[in-house]
Design a protein around this motif. Structure first.
Motif, mmCIF file in Angstrom:
data_model
loop_
_atom_site.group_PDB
_atom_site.id
_atom_site.type_symbol
_atom_site.label_atom_id
_atom_site.label_comp_id
_atom_site.label_asym_id
_atom_site.label_seq_id
_atom_site.Cartn_x
_atom_site.Cartn_y
_atom_site.Cartn_z
ATOM 1 N N LEU A 1 18.098 150.841 -0.480
ATOM 2 C CA LEU A 1 18.819 150.741 0.759
ATOM 3 C C LEU A 1 18.131 149.507 1.437
ATOM 4 O O LEU A 1 18.871 148.740 2.251
ATOM 5 N N LEU A 2 16.684 149.629 1.599
ATOM 6 C CA LEU A 2 15.905 148.587 2.408
ATOM 7 C C LEU A 2 16.220 147.100 1.741
ATOM 8 O O LEU A 2 16.068 146.086 2.352
ATOM 9 N N ARG A 3 16.290 147.126 0.315
ATOM 10 C CA ARG A 3 16.472 145.844 -0.119
ATOM 11 C C ARG A 3 17.851 145.421 0.294
ATOM 12 O O ARG A 3 17.865 144.149 0.586
ATOM 13 N N SER A 4 18.824 146.007 0.386
ATOM 14 C CA SER A 4 20.125 145.833 0.639
ATOM 15 C C SER A 4 20.239 145.420 2.251
ATOM 16 O O SER A 4 20.741 144.350 2.534
ATOM 17 N N GLU A 5 19.476 146.133 3.195
ATOM 18 C CA GLU A 5 19.400 145.601 4.489
ATOM 19 C C GLU A 5 18.742 144.153 4.692
ATOM 20 O O GLU A 5 19.134 143.216 5.520
ATOM 21 N N LEU A 6 17.688 144.296 3.967
ATOM 22 C CA LEU A 6 16.839 142.659 3.986
ATOM 23 C C LEU A 6 17.870 141.826 3.596
ATOM 24 O O LEU A 6 17.743 140.561 4.003
ATOM 25 N N ARG A 7 18.342 142.023 2.323
ATOM 26 C CA ARG A 7 19.457 141.001 1.727
ATOM 27 C C ARG A 7 20.415 140.473 2.736
ATOM 28 O O ARG A 7 20.963 139.276 3.012
ATOM 29 N N GLU A 8 20.996 141.519 3.309
ATOM 30 C CA GLU A 8 22.147 141.120 4.352
ATOM 31 C C GLU A 8 21.591 140.529 5.723
ATOM 32 O O GLU A 8 22.461 139.576 6.164
ATOM 33 N N ALA A 9 20.309 140.828 6.109
ATOM 34 C CA ALA A 9 19.822 140.023 7.189
ATOM 35 C C ALA A 9 19.457 138.585 6.903
ATOM 36 O O ALA A 9 19.711 137.876 7.604
ATOM 37 N N LEU A 10 19.007 138.586 5.653
ATOM 38 C CA LEU A 10 18.695 137.084 5.074
ATOM 39 C C LEU A 10 19.956 136.369 5.166
ATOM 40 O O LEU A 10 19.958 135.053 5.311
ATOM 41 N N ALA A 11 21.143 136.906 4.685
ATOM 42 C CA ALA A 11 22.222 136.275 4.526
ATOM 43 C C ALA A 11 22.872 135.635 5.874
ATOM 44 O O ALA A 11 23.391 134.656 5.973
#
Length: 238
Positions: free
Chosen positions: A13-23
């Protein structure tokens, strides 16, 4: 070129949140891989050579600090963690930044600006402010050895790994030869063929062999290594 990054965190979940924020905040950044432990992070860095690596500190197998120690400047590192007690150690590893979870957007914006500045200053991926390696951690069986670089006769590529050869022993590091080269002093460590880098201080002589062409003979009878034609120019005139 579009910069690439990896995200290493054992919480999906934390990987996904960081990926979305970076996008949202850095759309030009390509996420080349997402992994859940330190071993996978190390392999991804060796294989993909990302410009940036976002590393959790507390991960299974290798932790983020151990990964940073082994890659030694081959990628720009940002630590992302729920704990703040490792901040000093993180910056000792040359980290660009240290983000606390949950990551705030405004804080991530500042980190992205730092990364862009660092990448512009060191486009090859090596932090030029870091000194050349003086020692290296290598494994011999179940033993972790700390080998001074002056004792290394040569490095030999072995797939994803690199063999570290001294006068009397061989050990292994989990890092590709191409990544390692970025942190070796080029005045002392010369590449002589696609898979071998020698320590010039361990060379006894360089001779021409009718069958092998140019050959480097190491001191103390440690062996002979063939120099490929594309690398023979460095030895002419010596």
């Amino acid at each position: 070129m579009t910069p690439a990054a990896i995200i290493a965190d054992d919480e999906p979940l934390l990987r996904s949140e960081l990926r979305e924020a970076l996008a949202d905040l850095w759309p030009d950044l390509a996420i080349a891989a997402e992994v859940g432990d330190g071993d996978a992070a190390l392999s991804a860095i060796d294989e993909l050579e990302p410009a940036v690596s976002f590393l959790d500190i507390r991960m299974p197998k290798l932790n983020g600090l151990e990964v940073a120690e082994r890659v030694q400047g081959a990628t720009q590192i940002v630590f992302v963690t729920a704990y703040d007690e490792h901040a000093v150690a993180a910056f000792e590893q040359g980290a660009v930044d240290y983000l606390l979870k949950p990551v705030k957007r405004a804080r991530l914006v500042a980190t992205i600006e730092r990364l862009k500045a660092r990448l512009a200053a060191a486009p090859t991926g090596r932090d030029t402010a870091r000194p050349w390696l003086q020692r290296i951690q290598a494994t011999l069986g179940n033993t972790l050895r700390f080998v001074p670089l002056r004792d290394v006769a040569y490095f030999c590529s072995d797939g994803k790994y690199t063999r570290v050869v001294t006068d009397g022993t061989e050990a292994v590091i989990r890092r590709s030869l191409s990544a390692l080269l970025q942190d070796l002093d080029p005045e002392l460590f010369w590449q002589i063929n696609r898979g071998i880098v020698i320590n010039i201080e361990h060379v006894d002589s360089v001779v021409r062999d009718e069958e092998k062409g140019m050959v480097v003979r190491l001191r103390n009878g440690a062996g002979e290594l063939t120099v490929s034609k594309s690398h023979q120019g460095r030895f002419r005139g010596m």
